[in-house]
Design a protein around this motif. Structure first.
Motif, PDB file in Angstrom:
ATOM      1  N   LEU A  19     109.492 -70.104  20.666  1.00  0.00           N
ATOM      2  CA  LEU A  19     108.893 -68.979  20.186  1.00  0.00           C
ATOM      3  C   LEU A  19     109.874 -67.904  19.516  1.00  0.00           C
ATOM      4  N   ASN A  20     111.296 -68.189  20.242  1.00  0.00           N
ATOM      5  CA  ASN A  20     112.134 -67.325  19.903  1.00  0.00           C
ATOM      6  C   ASN A  20     111.877 -65.712  19.979  1.00  0.00           C
ATOM      7  N   LEU A  21     111.235 -65.588  21.550  1.00  0.00           N
ATOM      8  CA  LEU A  21     111.225 -64.293  21.717  1.00  0.00           C
ATOM      9  C   LEU A  21     111.915 -64.100  23.243  1.00  0.00           C
ATOM     10  N   ARG A  22     112.315 -62.873  23.263  1.00  0.00           N
ATOM     11  CA  ARG A  22     112.927 -62.428  24.681  1.00  0.00           C
ATOM     12  C   ARG A  22     111.766 -61.871  25.577  1.00  0.00           C
ATOM     13  N   PRO A  23     111.828 -61.673  26.924  1.00  0.00           N
ATOM     14  CA  PRO A  23     110.496 -60.927  27.493  1.00  0.00           C
ATOM     15  C   PRO A  23     110.144 -59.399  27.082  1.00  0.00           C
ATOM     16  N   GLU A  24     111.113 -58.779  26.676  1.00  0.00           N
ATOM     17  CA  GLU A  24     110.942 -57.624  26.146  1.00  0.00           C
ATOM     18  C   GLU A  24     110.111 -57.599  24.779  1.00  0.00           C
ATOM     19  N   ALA A  27     103.923 -57.897  24.514  1.00  0.00           N
ATOM     20  CA  ALA A  27     102.995 -57.199  24.917  1.00  0.00           C
ATOM     21  C   ALA A  27     102.096 -57.710  25.871  1.00  0.00           C
ATOM     22  N   ASP A  28     101.310 -56.896  26.783  1.00  0.00           N
ATOM     23  CA  ASP A  28     100.369 -57.497  27.672  1.00  0.00           C
ATOM     24  C   ASP A  28      99.225 -58.045  27.166  1.00  0.00           C
ATOM     25  N   THR A  29      98.955 -57.551  25.952  1.00  0.00           N
ATOM     26  CA  THR A  29      97.704 -57.789  25.081  1.00  0.00           C
ATOM     27  C   THR A  29      98.319 -58.862  23.887  1.00  0.00           C
ATOM     28  N   VAL A  30      97.791 -59.949  23.733  1.00  0.00           N
ATOM     29  CA  VAL A  30      98.136 -60.923  23.001  1.00  0.00           C
ATOM     30  C   VAL A  30      97.136 -61.531  21.869  1.00  0.00           C
ATOM     31  N   ILE A  31      97.479 -61.318  20.511  1.00  0.00           N
ATOM     32  CA  ILE A  31      96.395 -62.070  19.750  1.00  0.00           C
ATOM     33  C   ILE A  31      97.084 -63.309  19.097  1.00  0.00           C
ATOM     34  N   THR A  32      96.275 -64.571  19.271  1.00  0.00           N
ATOM     35  CA  THR A  32      96.748 -65.608  18.668  1.00  0.00           C
ATOM     36  C   THR A  32      95.985 -65.845  17.528  1.00  0.00           C
ATOM     37  N   VAL A  33      96.812 -66.441  16.326  1.00  0.00           N
ATOM     38  CA  VAL A  33      95.950 -66.833  15.130  1.00  0.00           C
ATOM     39  C   VAL A  33      96.451 -68.165  14.825  1.00  0.00           C
ATOM     40  N   GLY A  34      95.910 -69.259  14.207  1.00  0.00           N
ATOM     41  CA  GLY A  34      96.489 -70.366  13.607  1.00  0.00           C
ATOM     42  C   GLY A  34      97.383 -70.257  12.680  1.00  0.00           C
ATOM     43  N   ASP A  35      96.943 -69.584  11.502  1.00  0.00           N
ATOM     44  CA  ASP A  35      97.973 -69.521  10.345  1.00  0.00           C
ATOM     45  C   ASP A  35      99.177 -68.553  10.537  1.00  0.00           C
ATOM     46  N   PRO A  36     100.292 -68.856  10.106  1.00  0.00           N
ATOM     47  CA  PRO A  36     101.427 -67.674  10.451  1.00  0.00           C
ATOM     48  C   PRO A  36     101.194 -66.662   9.523  1.00  0.00           C
ATOM     49  N   ASP A  37     100.566 -66.850   8.104  1.00  0.00           N
ATOM     50  CA  ASP A  37     100.211 -65.614   7.325  1.00  0.00           C
ATOM     51  C   ASP A  37      99.304 -64.875   7.958  1.00  0.00           C
ATOM     52  N   LEU A  92     107.498 -66.232  29.441  1.00  0.00           N
ATOM     53  CA  LEU A  92     108.003 -64.767  29.119  1.00  0.00           C
ATOM     54  C   LEU A  92     107.428 -63.780  29.898  1.00  0.00           C
ATOM     55  N   ALA A  93     106.227 -63.960  30.455  1.00  0.00           N
ATOM     56  CA  ALA A  93     105.762 -62.859  31.372  1.00  0.00           C
ATOM     57  C   ALA A  93     106.052 -63.046  32.792  1.00  0.00           C
ATOM     58  N   ASN A  94     106.247 -64.351  33.181  1.00  0.00           N
ATOM     59  CA  ASN A  94     106.231 -64.685  34.620  1.00  0.00           C
ATOM     60  C   ASN A  94     107.340 -65.446  35.213  1.00  0.00           C
ATOM     61  N   ILE A  95     108.384 -65.604  34.509  1.00  0.00           N
ATOM     62  CA  ILE A  95     109.755 -66.259  34.993  1.00  0.00           C
ATOM     63  C   ILE A  95     110.938 -65.257  34.687  1.00  0.00           C
ATOM     64  N   ASN A  96     111.524 -65.117  35.586  1.00  0.00           N
ATOM     65  CA  ASN A  96     112.734 -64.285  35.398  1.00  0.00           C
ATOM     66  C   ASN A  96     113.865 -65.264  34.736  1.00  0.00           C
ATOM     67  N   PHE A  97     114.223 -64.805  33.380  1.00  0.00           N
ATOM     68  CA  PHE A  97     115.134 -65.554  32.496  1.00  0.00           C
ATOM     69  C   PHE A  97     116.625 -65.568  33.404  1.00  0.00           C
ATOM     70  N   ASP A 104     107.927 -62.910  41.463  1.00  0.00           N
ATOM     71  CA  ASP A 104     107.049 -62.933  42.993  1.00  0.00           C
ATOM     72  C   ASP A 104     105.675 -62.366  42.432  1.00  0.00           C
ATOM     73  N   THR A 105     105.714 -61.297  41.715  1.00  0.00           N
ATOM     74  CA  THR A 105     104.455 -60.697  41.140  1.00  0.00           C
ATOM     75  C   THR A 105     104.012 -61.215  39.981  1.00  0.00           C
ATOM     76  N   LEU A 106     102.977 -61.819  39.632  1.00  0.00           N
ATOM     77  CA  LEU A 106     102.597 -62.583  38.345  1.00  0.00           C
ATOM     78  C   LEU A 106     101.698 -61.626  37.446  1.00  0.00           C
ATOM     79  N   LYS A 107     102.045 -61.557  36.419  1.00  0.00           N
ATOM     80  CA  LYS A 107     101.314 -61.033  35.320  1.00  0.00           C
ATOM     81  C   LYS A 107     100.171 -61.738  34.713  1.00  0.00           C
ATOM     82  N   SER A 108      98.909 -61.027  34.474  1.00  0.00           N
ATOM     83  CA  SER A 108      97.720 -61.837  33.724  1.00  0.00           C
ATOM     84  C   SER A 108      97.721 -61.035  32.420  1.00  0.00           C
ATOM     85  N   LEU A 109      98.140 -61.840  31.222  1.00  0.00           N
ATOM     86  CA  LEU A 109      98.016 -61.259  30.100  1.00  0.00           C
ATOM     87  C   LEU A 109      96.385 -61.288  29.415  1.00  0.00           C
TER      88      LEU A 109
END
Ligand code: R1P
Length: 290
Positions: A19-24, A27-37, A92-97, A104-109
């Motif tokens: 995904l090429n993302l760092r934890p920061e 966001a806690d709210t995520v929208i997924t789509v199929g098409d990159p465009d 990204l949300a729940n593992i310390n890189f 210890d505290t898990l996030k629910s997206l």
């Protein structure tokens, strides 16, 4: 115990492998789509975009919509990609890189899919908005995880029996959406459905171009399946994997489908892009009603 370099793969800049993302960046709210465009079709409505990146089919933008921080990410097509995207979003949300350990505290997206789909019921017309309450996975993804506890086996067994499901194809699994999100996103503009997810677009969804398929009557059998009054409403390629992995990882997920084809009547939307854009606007407005 730290997770090994070969299992949790990080890029030199500290971002997660695909995904090429760092934890920061998440966001806690995520929208997924199929098409990159389609990512930009969502974020064109945003107040601002703070970050964007693309690697392979995974295009991500994070920004603010009416003050709410949202990450929009493309998954590409299929549950094989859902496995990558959902495991990496959770990491990204729940593992310390730094320590490579689960926090210890898990996030629910909150994760909302905005996708396209074909209806197999005559009475669910093209251009409808369908929310998947249930999903049947004809892909095998969930069986690779310790997942019996999130599956509804009684419904799966009824589906196998009533459709005379050919065991060599797969063993269907049944999973459900998050019930709070279902309430939040439902309205007189939506229909609630039971979505079947499969591993391909043609044969696995009963389409015949040049190749004969194993069961010509598959879509009719799915449409006529009846479990306590529920039947399969539509076909696509991601929802069951999304629901299964979200349940296992502790995230809340909902799949919103723009119905762009009706397989029962043979119709295709005159303007699928407009229907998808209408669903995007509908979903964004529901998101800020929380
Ligand atoms: C097939 O054309 C693709 O469209 C549907 C299917 O699930 C599959 O991914 O969804 P998206 O438009 O969200 O990609």
């Amino acid at each position: 115990m730290p997770i090994k370099d070969s299992e949790l793969i990080l890029n030199p800049d500290g971002s997660i492998y695909h995904l090429n993302l760092r934890p920061e960046h998440l966001a806690d709210t995520v929208i997924t789509v199929g098409d990159p465009d389609r990512v930009s079709s969502v974020t064109q409505h945003f107040d601002s975009i703070e970050f964007q990146t693309q690697k392979r089919e995974f295009h991500t933008q994070t920004g603010l919509y009416k003050g709410k921080r949202i990450t929009v990410i493309s998954t590409g097509i299929g549950t094989d990609n859902i496995d990558i995207v959902f495991n990496e979003l959770d990491a990204l949300a729940n593992i310390n890189f730094e320590t490579r350990e689960v926090k210890d505290t898990l996030k629910s997206l909150n994760i909302i899919r905005i996708g396209t789909s074909g209806s197999i019921q005559e009475n669910i017309p093209v251009d409808a908005f369908l929310i998947s309450e249930y999903a049947a996975g004809f892909d095998s993804l969930l069986h690779f995880y310790d997942s019996e506890h999130v599956q509804h086996n009684e419904i799966a067994n009824a589906l196998i029996e009533q459709t005379n499901w050919f065991a060599s194809k797969s063993k269907p699994y049944i999973v459900t959406c998050n019930e709070y999100l279902l309430k939040q996103f439902s309205s007189s503009k939506t229909v609630t459905g039971f979505t079947a997810t499969n591993v391909g677009f043609y044969g696995p969804q009963g389409r015949i171009l040049r190749l004969a398929i194993q069961d010509d009557a598959m879509n009719d059998k799915l449409a006529n399946f009846n479990y306590n009054g529920m039947s399969i409403t539509n076909l696509e390629m991601e929802t069951a994997g999304i629901y299964g992995l979200s349940r296992l990882l502790g995230h809340k997920a909902l799949s919103m489908n723009a119905i762009i084809a009706n397989r029962a009547t043979g119709e295709f939307s005159n303007d699928p892009k407009a229907t998808v854009n209408n669903l995007i606007t509908y979903t964004l407005n529901k998101l800020i009603e929380e």
